[in-house]
Design an enzyme around this catalytic site. Structure first.
Site, PDB file in Angstrom:
ATOM      1  N   ASP A 289       0.863  -1.168   0.000  1.00 39.20           N
ATOM      2  CA  ASP A 289       0.000   0.000   0.000  1.00 39.20           C
ATOM      3  C   ASP A 289       0.915   1.238   0.000  1.00 39.20           C
ATOM      4  OD1 ASP A 289      -2.167   1.635  -0.045  1.00 39.20           O
ATOM      5  OD2 ASP A 289      -3.223   0.659   1.601  1.00 39.20           O
ATOM      6  N   TYR A 290       0.292   2.394  -0.119  1.00 38.66           N
ATOM      7  CA  TYR A 290       0.982   3.677  -0.296  1.00 38.66           C
ATOM      8  C   TYR A 290       2.062   3.901   0.776  1.00 38.66           C
ATOM      9  CZ  TYR A 290       0.468   8.359  -2.492  1.00 38.66           C
ATOM     10  OH  TYR A 290       0.625   9.512  -3.226  1.00 38.66           O
TER      11      TYR A 290
END
Ligand code: BGC
Length: 743
Positions: A289-290
């Site tokens: 994820d980011y």
């Protein structure tokens, strides 16, 4: 060396793979593997690391920070995939840099959060889940993929399949609710809808199942918070939708932000190596994820970038999103022997394989076509499908004295409340490239449908402010009307990522507004628009009709009007329990019994002093404008062995005077087992359509598979003994029967 062209790469590949050019176009998976190996054999270490790096463009921002030099990164071959960039022209421009200006010309892969539509926005996932309509949910994913792919995208960061029993968590809006059986069926159809039968098809997107794993169990519903759960709970409840998505062919998996039992998901080899690769045989790629590798520093499991990257790569994480940690550190780590180059090869191989599957080596520009973009975006058919999905997603929570559908005699309607003429919030969070100015507000939808009715709209108050200055006008408008539609809810920013709430009642002064309007004595219909279950006891006690409409997307107002005026008979059922207050959370239907089941006559049984155990609305609940009667359950046999099966049949009859749909739900309960059984577990459902007076038999075939659970020794299987069956229109009101599984 810089401009060795893609064609040269391909000819090298052909030589290595020993196949002709027609072959490369119709390649099967194993020939793709050969091509991947050939390509890897001519790539430098840096080029391979480039394939493990994903950066955002500055077209859209879905996380904390951007990287302004992403164009330079593409030129340098330091990036294999770009997200938050779409549009035929823009993606072509970026692809040209990758193809023409890097040594090997390896095409970029373009990803985006096409979660519930790309331009045509469908209901938010929690709303779609309320329809229990798998065919429609597949169709909306197909359309989303077609629109996204027509704008140059190859890859979506969806479906999000995190189970959650905590409506404080803002991201419940992105998932299918609290139940893993329903969640698994939805995960499957979403993957099939996005990916179709062949990723090379220009109308499809590669799917990412996210967030692996346990994210929906964040402590106290606070986003990104720790998750501590037993392996039994993880495997029985939180993992099945991921497994279902992977079995359906999802080619990528995204890591979760949380730690799971102290080990951040992004550094968790139990999740990615042991379960995903070894047990499930996943052969796609894992993306973080980011900035999740960077966040390993904040979790406190890594001292520096190098250690964080090593932890992630060792855990089986193939591609880093946005933090650039792989880009910055992997070469050093190989050089000083802390990781093997073969680990990089393995991860780059997984990524390249998907690029081959997408057909990007046949033609890197095949998705970026302005012509297709014009043809596919927001077509009348797409808009029609959005409206169809939206009306099926609405849940009728209460309808006293059949106030709904709105009677033909009504001439003046007051639309009161901050959601009444609201376009902005209708498309909800994670609405990709959706344009809210194209969405239909409730007021507009009502007018579209009934141009002859007089509608008086007064906002009354804001969504999340305490202003009461509009109350007097709202009361006055209500007094002039035959009926009031109270449009209440949350703004789109009050759910989604980083949008947890500890108070999940109607925000601001909305409930006070409702009280003032209620005091007028006018008939009132409350229309709720929100991204999570809310605590709405007062409404439930005082307002005769309540519709839960979530955020229904581009055609919200038209779809709500369809239901309010009876053009569509509501058929949605709640995929998540509505608690009475926050203190009941986590609350869900498939709990275990406790050793002291509730007994109102006994003090020492499981309960609260200040609120009952039962929620306000149970899982699977939802009314219709007609009524359905369920016959007793008949069983084809009262016993079976592990190789046998039993048919459980109910006859459902439409006993009202309107045609309608009913979601017939089938639950099971193991009476005695080596591990305390859940009081009920959904095992099947069927949505049926019945004309007034019509009856249908609905048959659920029970096999040993339905009886399995993680036993005392964690093996997955059934145990002989007695089982209960519950069949009904929600998880509480059911017809019951019993059978035995014999040794
Ligand atoms: C979210 C993901 C999303 C990613 C890219 C993150 O903040 O948690 O679900 O796919 O951003 O936009």
């Amino acid at each position: 060396m810089k401009k060795l062209h893609l064609l040269i790469v391909l000819s090298v590949l052909l030589a290595f793979a020993g196949c002709g050019s027609t072959d490369i176009k119709n390649s099967s998976k194993s020939s793709i593997d050969q091509k991947v190996d050939s390509l890897l054999s001519i790539m430098t270490l840096d080029e391979k690391i480039g394939q493990l790096t994903l950066y955002t463009s500055d077209m859209d921002q879905t996380g904390a920070f951007l990287r302004p030099e992403y164009l330079e990164d593409i030129k340098n071959g330091d990036v294999g995939a770009i997200f938050n960039a779409y549009g035929a022209e823009y993606t072509r421009k970026l692809q040209e840099i990758a193809v023409n200006e890097t040594r090997l010309g390896i095409p970029l892969m373009f990803g985006y959060d096409v979660v519930h539509g790309h331009r045509t926005i469908f209901p938010v996932p929690l709303a779609e889940a309320s329809s229990w309509d798998l065919d429609m949910m597949k169709q909306t994913a197909e359309i989303a993929a077609r629109e996204g792919a027509a704008e140059g995208l190859h890859w979506t960061f969806a479906p999000m399949v995190d189970i959650s029993k905590d409506p404080r968590w803002g991201r419940v809006i992105e998932g299918a609710g609290e139940d893993h059986y329903l969640g698994s069926r939805i995960a499957e159809v979403k993957v099939q809808g996005f990916q179709g039968d062949d990723l090379k098809d220009l109308n499809t997107l590669a799917a990412t199942v996210k967030h692996f794993a346990g994210y929906g169990a964040a402590q106290a519903g606070r986003d990104y918070h720790s998750v501590d759960m037993s392996d039994r709970e993880l495997r029985e409840v939180y993992l099945p939708p991921f497994k279902a998505a992977i079995d359906a062919g999802a080619v990528s998996v995204m890591t979760a932000f949380n730690d799971l039992n102290g080990i951040p998901a992004t550094a968790n080899s139990y999740l990615f190596q042991d379960i995903l690769r070894d047990e499930w045989g996943f052969d796609g790629f894992v993306v973080t994820d980011y900035t999740a590798i960077m966040e390993l520093l904040f979790h406190g499991v890594a001292e520096n970038e190098h250690q964080a990257s090593k932890l992630a790569l060792d855990a089986g994480v193939d591609m880093s999103m946005q933090d650039g940690y792989y880009h910055q550190t992997l070469a050093d780590l190989v050089e000083d022997g802390r990781i093997e180059e073969s680990q990089i090869d393995r991860s780059a191989g997984y990524v390249l394989r998907v690029k081959f599957q997408l057909g990007l080596f046949d033609d890197p520009f095949r998705y970026s076509s302005t012509e297709r973009q014009e043809q596919e975006i927001m077509t009348p058919e797409n808009i029609e499908a959005a409206r169809d999905m939206a009306k099926r997603s609405i849940v009728l929570l209460k309808n006293e004295n059949q106030l709904l559908p709105i009677s033909e005699d009504i001439q003046t309607i007051a639309v009161i409340g901050p959601m009444g003429d609201n376009q902005r919030d209708m498309i909800g969070s994670w609405s990709a490239a959706g344009d809210w100015t194209k969405s239909v507000s409730l007021l507009q939808g009502l007018k579209n449908q009934k141009p002859d009715i007089e509608f008086i709209f007064v906002e009354g108050t804001g969504i999340n402010d305490d202003s009461r200055t509009g109350f007097a006008d709202a009361v006055e408008a209500s007094q002039r009307a035959d009926l009031v539609i109270l449009a209440l809810g949350e703004s789109y920013e009050m759910s989604g990522e980083a949008a947890s709430r500890t108070d999940i009642s109607l925000p601001g002064a909305q409930e006070d507004l409702a009280r003032e309007i209620h005091a007028t004595g006018k008939p009132i219909v409350a229309v709720l628009m929100n991204g999570r279950p809310l605590t709405i006891n007062w409404l439930d006690e005082n307002i005769p009709s309540i519709l839960e409409t979530w955020f229904l997307g581009t055609t919200a107002g038209d779809a709500i009007a369809d239901v309010l005026f009876g053009n569509y008979n509501p058929s949605g059922k709640l995929p998540m329990t509505f608690p009475r207050n926050v203190g009941q959370i986590p609350i869900h239907y498939n709990m275990r019994n406790t050793g002291r089941p509730f007994d109102p006559n006994s003090k020492y049984t499981t309960k609260y002093l200040d609120v009952e155990n039962e929620p306000l609305y149970v899982f699977g609940y939802g009314l219709s404008y007609t009524t359905f009667d369920y016959s007793p359950v008949s069983l084809s046999s009262k016993s079976m062995d592990v190789s046998g099966s039993i048919d459980a049949t109910v006859t459902v009859t439409n006993t009202g005077n309107r045609a309608g749909e009913e979601v017939v739900q089938f639950y099971l309960h193991d009476k005695v087992a080596s591990v305390a059984p859940r009081v009920k577990q959904l095992k099947g459902f069927e949505k049926i359509y019945l004309e007034p007076g019509e009856s249908k038999d609905v048959v659920f075939n029970i096999t040993n598979n339905d009886l399995k659970f993680y036993r005392l020794d964690m093996s997955y299987g059934s145990e002989p003994g007695e089982f209960m069956i519950f069949i009904g229109g929600n998880s509480r009101d059911t017809q019951n029967a019993e059978f035995e599984l014999q040794d």
